[in-house]
Write a protein that holds these residues in place. Structure first.
Motif, PDB file in Angstrom:
ATOM      1  N   LYS A 136       0.877  -1.163   0.000  1.00 21.71           N
ATOM      2  CA  LYS A 136       0.000   0.000   0.000  1.00 21.71           C
ATOM      3  C   LYS A 136       0.916   1.214   0.000  1.00 21.71           C
ATOM      4  CE  LYS A 136      -3.634  -2.331   2.574  1.00 21.71           C
ATOM      5  NZ  LYS A 136      -4.355  -2.441   3.848  1.00 21.71           N
ATOM      6  N   ALA A 137       0.880   1.953  -1.081  1.00 24.09           N
ATOM      7  CA  ALA A 137       1.790   3.084  -1.219  1.00 24.09           C
ATOM      8  C   ALA A 137       1.326   4.281  -0.399  1.00 24.09           C
ATOM      9  CB  ALA A 137       1.924   3.469  -2.694  1.00 24.09           C
ATOM     10  N   PHE A 138       0.052   4.614  -0.465  1.00 26.17           N
ATOM     11  CA  PHE A 138      -0.489   5.731   0.300  1.00 26.17           C
ATOM     12  C   PHE A 138      -2.004   5.719   0.184  1.00 26.17           C
ATOM     13  CE2 PHE A 138       0.516   7.326  -3.906  1.00 26.17           C
ATOM     14  CZ  PHE A 138      -0.675   7.911  -4.305  1.00 26.17           C
ATOM     15  N   MET A 139      -2.631   6.541   0.979  1.00 26.92           N
ATOM     16  CA  MET A 139      -4.091   6.680   0.933  1.00 26.92           C
ATOM     17  C   MET A 139      -4.420   8.075   0.419  1.00 26.92           C
ATOM     18  SD  MET A 139      -6.889   6.307   3.972  1.00 26.92           S
ATOM     19  CE  MET A 139      -7.384   4.606   3.884  1.00 26.92           C
ATOM     20  N   GLN A 140      -5.326   8.135  -0.537  1.00 29.99           N
ATOM     21  CA  GLN A 140      -5.750   9.418  -1.087  1.00 29.99           C
ATOM     22  C   GLN A 140      -7.262   9.371  -1.279  1.00 29.99           C
ATOM     23  OE1 GLN A 140      -4.163  10.283  -4.998  1.00 29.99           O
ATOM     24  NE2 GLN A 140      -4.056  12.444  -4.517  1.00 29.99           N
ATOM     25  N   LYS A 141      -7.944  10.385  -0.818  1.00 30.31           N
ATOM     26  CA  LYS A 141      -9.406  10.433  -0.897  1.00 30.31           C
ATOM     27  C   LYS A 141     -10.034   9.162  -0.330  1.00 30.31           C
ATOM     28  CE  LYS A 141      -9.449  13.564  -4.785  1.00 30.31           C
ATOM     29  NZ  LYS A 141      -9.762  13.759  -6.186  1.00 30.31           N
ATOM     30  N   ARG A 142      -9.523   8.734   0.814  1.00 33.36           N
ATOM     31  CA  ARG A 142     -10.033   7.572   1.563  1.00 33.36           C
ATOM     32  C   ARG A 142      -9.898   6.253   0.815  1.00 33.36           C
ATOM     33  NH1 ARG A 142     -15.719   9.325   3.715  1.00 33.36           N
ATOM     34  NH2 ARG A 142     -15.712   7.130   4.240  1.00 33.36           N
ATOM     35  N   ALA A 143      -9.001   6.173  -0.163  1.00 34.54           N
ATOM     36  CA  ALA A 143      -8.786   4.919  -0.900  1.00 34.54           C
ATOM     37  C   ALA A 143      -7.293   4.604  -0.932  1.00 34.54           C
ATOM     38  CB  ALA A 143      -9.316   5.044  -2.335  1.00 34.54           C
ATOM     39  N   TRP A 144      -6.946   3.373  -0.564  1.00 31.86           N
ATOM     40  CA  TRP A 144      -5.556   2.944  -0.627  1.00 31.86           C
ATOM     41  C   TRP A 144      -5.121   2.839  -2.081  1.00 31.86           C
ATOM     42  CZ3 TRP A 144      -2.027   3.077   2.915  1.00 31.86           C
ATOM     43  CH2 TRP A 144      -2.384   2.982   4.259  1.00 31.86           C
TER      44      TRP A 144
END
Length: 141
Positions: free
Chosen positions: A73-81
Motif C-alpha cells: 500500500k503506497a499511500f491513501m488518497q481520498k479515503r482509498a488505498w
C-alpha cells in the motif's frame, strides 16, 4: 494465444511467494507491474479490460499480495488505498512518491534515495519508511 515474457515473470513471482496461480491473481499482478504509478482498487478494476472480477475478489487478492510482499500500500488518497508492485522498493523503504497539488497526478520517484528516519523519541522503532512529497509537476509549474 501468444505468451509474453511478463506471463512467465508473473508465474515465477507467484510461485516464489507460494501463492496459487489464478486468473485474477495473474491479471492484477500484470496490471500493477505495468502501471507507472500506484493505483486504487477502482483504477485496477478498470485496467483489467474485459475481465470482470468482483470488488471483494480484487480486495482479497491485493491483501494476499501485500501479505506475501509482492505489493504494498503506497499511500491513501481520498479515503482509498493505492497499491503498487514492491519490486522497486526494499523491505524497509518504499521509493518516494510525488503528488502534484494542481493536477493531482502522482509520480513514482524511482531511484531517488532518502536517508532512513531515526526517531528522536525513546522506544519508537521505525521498521518501514514511505515518503510522499507534494508540489507542482513540470506540466503545472
Amino acid at each position: 494465444m501468444k505468451k509474453h515474457k511478463s506471463d512467465s515473470n508473473v508465474r515465477k513471482m507467484l510461485k516464489t511467494v507460494k501463492l496459487y496461480r489464478t486468473g485474477c491473481r495473474e491479471s492484477i499482478l500484470k496490471v500493477l507491474l505495468t502501471a507507472k504509478k500506484p493505483l486504487s482498487q477502482k483504477q485496477i478494476s478498470k485496467r483489467l479490460d474485459k475481465k470482470r472480477f468482483n470488488k471483494v475478489t480484487i480486495y482479497r487478492t491485493l491483501e494476499s499480495f501485500c501479505e506475501a510482499g509482492l505489493v504494498h500500500k503506497a499511500f491513501m488518497q481520498k479515503r482509498a488505498w493505492h497499491f503498487e508492485s514492491a519490486q522497486d522498493c526494499s523491505e524497509t523503504q518504499c521509493h518516494p512518491h510525488f503528488t502534484c497539488t494542481s493536477c493531482g497526478h502522482t509520480h513514482c520517484l524511482i531511484g531517488m534515495k532518502l536517508p532512513m528516519a531515526k526517531s528522536p523519541h525513546k522506544g519508537f522503532i521505525i521498521r518501514r519508511q514511505q515518503v510522499r512529497l507534494e508540489g507542482l509537476c513540470p506540466a503545472c509549474a
